[in-house]
Design a protein around this motif. Structure first.
Motif, PDB file in Angstrom:
ATOM      1  N   ILE A 170     131.952  43.406 -19.429  1.00 38.66           N
ATOM      2  CA  ILE A 170     132.120  44.805 -19.811  1.00 38.66           C
ATOM      3  C   ILE A 170     130.735  45.442 -19.812  1.00 38.66           C
ATOM      4  O   ILE A 170     129.878  45.092 -20.627  1.00 38.66           O
ATOM      5  N   LEU A 171     130.491  46.362 -18.883  1.00 39.08           N
ATOM      6  CA  LEU A 171     129.196  47.026 -18.814  1.00 39.08           C
ATOM      7  C   LEU A 171     129.105  48.102 -19.900  1.00 39.08           C
ATOM      8  O   LEU A 171     130.130  48.603 -20.375  1.00 39.08           O
ATOM      9  N   VAL A 189     132.857  51.890 -27.828  1.00 33.32           N
ATOM     10  CA  VAL A 189     134.045  51.637 -27.013  1.00 33.32           C
ATOM     11  C   VAL A 189     133.915  50.301 -26.294  1.00 33.32           C
ATOM     12  O   VAL A 189     134.803  49.443 -26.364  1.00 33.32           O
ATOM     13  N   ALA A 190     132.779  50.108 -25.611  1.00 32.20           N
ATOM     14  CA  ALA A 190     132.593  48.887 -24.831  1.00 32.20           C
ATOM     15  C   ALA A 190     132.576  47.646 -25.727  1.00 32.20           C
ATOM     16  O   ALA A 190     133.177  46.626 -25.402  1.00 32.20           O
ATOM     17  N   GLU A 235     133.591  49.225 -16.102  1.00 36.48           N
ATOM     18  CA  GLU A 235     132.570  50.211 -16.403  1.00 36.48           C
ATOM     19  C   GLU A 235     133.252  51.512 -16.795  1.00 36.48           C
ATOM     20  O   GLU A 235     134.444  51.704 -16.559  1.00 36.48           O
ATOM     21  N   GLY A 236     132.501  52.412 -17.409  1.00 37.43           N
ATOM     22  CA  GLY A 236     133.106  53.672 -17.817  1.00 37.43           C
ATOM     23  C   GLY A 236     132.115  54.565 -18.522  1.00 37.43           C
ATOM     24  O   GLY A 236     130.898  54.344 -18.485  1.00 37.43           O
ATOM     25  N   SER A 237     132.650  55.580 -19.188  1.00 38.97           N
ATOM     26  CA  SER A 237     131.812  56.531 -19.916  1.00 38.97           C
ATOM     27  C   SER A 237     132.618  57.083 -21.083  1.00 38.97           C
ATOM     28  O   SER A 237     133.852  56.976 -21.113  1.00 38.97           O
ATOM     29  N   GLN A 238     131.897  57.625 -22.049  1.00 37.69           N
ATOM     30  CA  GLN A 238     132.559  58.320 -23.151  1.00 37.69           C
ATOM     31  C   GLN A 238     131.775  59.588 -23.465  1.00 37.69           C
ATOM     32  O   GLN A 238     130.561  59.643 -23.292  1.00 37.69           O
ATOM     33  N   THR A 248     136.490  57.469 -19.925  1.00 36.98           N
ATOM     34  CA  THR A 248     136.922  57.040 -18.596  1.00 36.98           C
ATOM     35  C   THR A 248     136.626  55.558 -18.452  1.00 36.98           C
ATOM     36  O   THR A 248     135.651  55.052 -19.012  1.00 36.98           O
ATOM     37  N   ALA A 249     137.463  54.857 -17.706  1.00 39.94           N
ATOM     38  CA  ALA A 249     137.261  53.419 -17.508  1.00 39.94           C
ATOM     39  C   ALA A 249     137.772  53.040 -16.140  1.00 39.94           C
ATOM     40  O   ALA A 249     138.774  53.596 -15.657  1.00 39.94           O
ATOM     41  N   GLN A 250     137.095  52.120 -15.494  1.00 33.57           N
ATOM     42  CA  GLN A 250     137.580  51.616 -14.209  1.00 33.57           C
ATOM     43  C   GLN A 250     137.264  50.123 -14.092  1.00 33.57           C
ATOM     44  O   GLN A 250     136.191  49.665 -14.486  1.00 33.57           O
TER      45      GLN A 250
END
Length: 555
Positions: A170-171, A189-190, A235-238, A248-250
């Protein structure tokens, strides 16, 4: 489990001989070649029986656990204790007979041609043992000497798969928040996904220390996959804006960089923990197995409490001092004010009072009182959140500081079961095991931590040096310590003990002199007082004191 008991079919031989011992496969009895019975606990005998059924082959931990405990839930600690019991019975301190293959399993090194009836081959076994044993010992000694001379990477290896579970990293999620909202929830989140996914046993999850090192760097999916030895990357962002949260997550295939799944979540900030759970369930359903459990409690107050704890922890990490510790305490109190029914603030207070006890002694110079308060807050956190690995971790640390070694080991085991990906918890559990004299288990824990944390920090080498010193393998201990670059000042006392163990008095005195520059008041009496409540195993403390005298530590 990757393999079931029927897959481990016993060989036709009635006996297996190795290094002067005979194992009777039908009765599961261990004897010397002279016929003298060797006592083994029943579960240890079962483990040895499984290994003996596949001599010279690697048997995975999953296969061993499924064969010995098919209908019982146990942690890997049960298997580790059995392996340690077998090695003690065989006098296998060098792990030559029962070999550990990191992240793969164990192998029983035997001579299959010795498999015969119980009364045959005794003389041959003795002769071969004396000849081949001498050769093997010579090879091991030469290899150890070469490794020590060149500082060979004995303990660090490329990531190796431990089971058939897919491996995932999990990045760190990018933080797209603005202004005052930026930063403090960037890893929440991560980190939550790392913990819950590891606990679900759906993936083998790489520790955050290794996966988070790619923060802010250009992402080459295939390169990261190769470096971490994983199949998938998330990976993703918050982005937090007021009381709104966008995540977002992918999920990416680490072998070819292709997209497996992606989604965006627009929610109230109080839904943070629910978003984490939804991502975990989707990942499990896509690649692993379906997860069925109630959605977690999540509301704005709980998220605020988590945010305050993260702020306090960041402040203390940035300034590890009495002042930084006070900031951790104040933020933890704010967390409790925000949500007195969540565990976060109590975890923060437990750490702050533990730091007081060990480092700062602010409670009117009474470290025992500070440790007592730390225990009270840790117990409160566990009461509120019995499934939070971090709460059990701090309680384990406090037990260890108080000299309550068996309780510390039990709490660490609970924390590891709740978050198997937390390499720092796995590694931290080695200390009480060493105090209890369970050296082989401690070494296995450190190796496991390195296996899930390919970019582990230098202090893992420090603890490995300590563990190998306790094993009286001081040449290997020195090699482990030299992997630190540079060797911290605080580690020079351990280095002095290792040099004394090796008979290098001059080097021992030089190393201790470096340590004493930072701790001029240290003495034999202080060492004894500091460690006598922790070292419950008989002998190691006196050995340490003896080596400190050789190094020149004043009485």
């Amino acid at each position: 489990m990757s393999r079931t008991a029927p897959e481990i079919e016993a060989k036709s031989a009635e006996t297996i001989t190795f290094r002067g011992f005979v194992f009777l496969t039908k009765s599961k009895e261990l004897r010397t070649v002279e016929g003298k019975a060797v006592t083994l606990r029943s579960q240890s005998a079962e483990v040895l029986s499984v290994l003996a059924s596949r001599p010279g082959e690697i048997v995975s931990k999953d296969a061993l656990m499924q064969a010995v405990w098919p209908d019982t839930f146990v942690t890997e600690d049960s298997l580790t204790q059995c392996i340690a019991d077998i090695r003690r019975a065989l006098g296998d301190d060098a792990h030559v007979i029962v070999e550990t293959l990191p992240k793969r399993g164990y192998r029983l090194n035997t001579d299959p041609s010795d498999a015969a009836d119980p009364n045959a081959g005794t003389a041959r076994a003795k002769t071969r043992f004396s000849q081949r044993g001498f050769i093997l010992v010579a090879v091991v000694l030469v290899a150890a000497a070469i490794g020590a001379y060149y500082g060979a990477e004995i303990w660090r290896a490329a990531p190796v798969r431990s089971s058939d579970m897919p491996r995932i990293a999990i990045l760190p999620f990018d933080d797209m928040s603005a202004g005052a909202d930026k930063g403090y929830l960037s890893d929440a989140v991560a980190e939550g996904i790392v913990t819950e996914l590891a606990r679900s046993k759906t993936y083998a999850v790489i520790a955050r220390n290794s996966s988070f090192r790619y923060r802010g760097k250009p992402v080459d999916i295939r390169q990261i996959g190769e470096e971490l030895g994983v199949d998938y990357l998330l990976e993703g962002s918050q982005q937090k804006a007021g009381d709104r949260l966008k995540v977002t997550a992918q999920l990416l295939n680490a072998h070819d960089g292709s997209h497996v799944w992606a989604n965006t979540y627009n929610r109230e900030i109080g839904d943070l923990f629910v978003v984490q759970e939804e991502i975990i369930r989707t990942l499990a359903a896509r690649v692993g197995q379906r997860i069925e459990r109630p959605l977690p409690q999540s509301d704005a107050a709980r998220v605020s409490a988590l945010s305050y704890l993260l702020m306090g922890s960041a402040a203390n990490k940035k300034d590890f001092s009495a002042a930084g510790n006070e900031l951790l305490r104040q933020f933890s109190l704010k967390a409790i004010e925000a949500d007195p029914n969540s565990q976060f603030g109590y975890i923060g207070l437990a750490w702050s009072y533990r730091f007081d006890s060990v480092f700062w002694h602010k409670q009117e110079n009474n470290p025992d009182e500070a440790l007592k308060r730390a225990a009270e807050y840790a117990d409160k956190a566990i009461l509120l959140a019995p499934d939070d690995a971090n709460a059990h971790q701090i309680r384990a640390q406090i037990h260890s500081e108080a000299g309550e070694i068996e309780q510390a080991i039990a709490q660490f085991d609970q924390a590891i079961a709740l978050n198997p990906s937390a390499s720092n918890i796995l590694e931290g559990s080695a200390a009480p095991l060493l105090f209890a004299g369970r050296t082989d288990e401690a070494i296995d824990r450190i190796e496991q931590a390195k296996g899930i944390d390919p970019f582990y920090p230098d202090w893992y080498n420090w603890d490995m040096g300590w563990a190998l010193y306790e094993k009286n393998d001081c040449g290997a201990a020195l090699t482990a310590m030299r992997k630190m670059s540079p060797i911290p000042i605080g580690a020079h006392r351990m280095l002095a003990g290792i040099y004394a163990c090796l008979g290098n008095q001059r080097e021992a005195k030089e190393a201790l002199a470096v340590f004493l520059k930072d701790s001029p008041g240290d003495s034999i009496s202080k060492q004894r007082k500091q460690w006598e409540k922790n070292w419950t195993a008989p002998g190691p403390l006196e050995r340490w004191i003896g080596h400190m005298r050789i190094a020149g530590l004043p009485e």
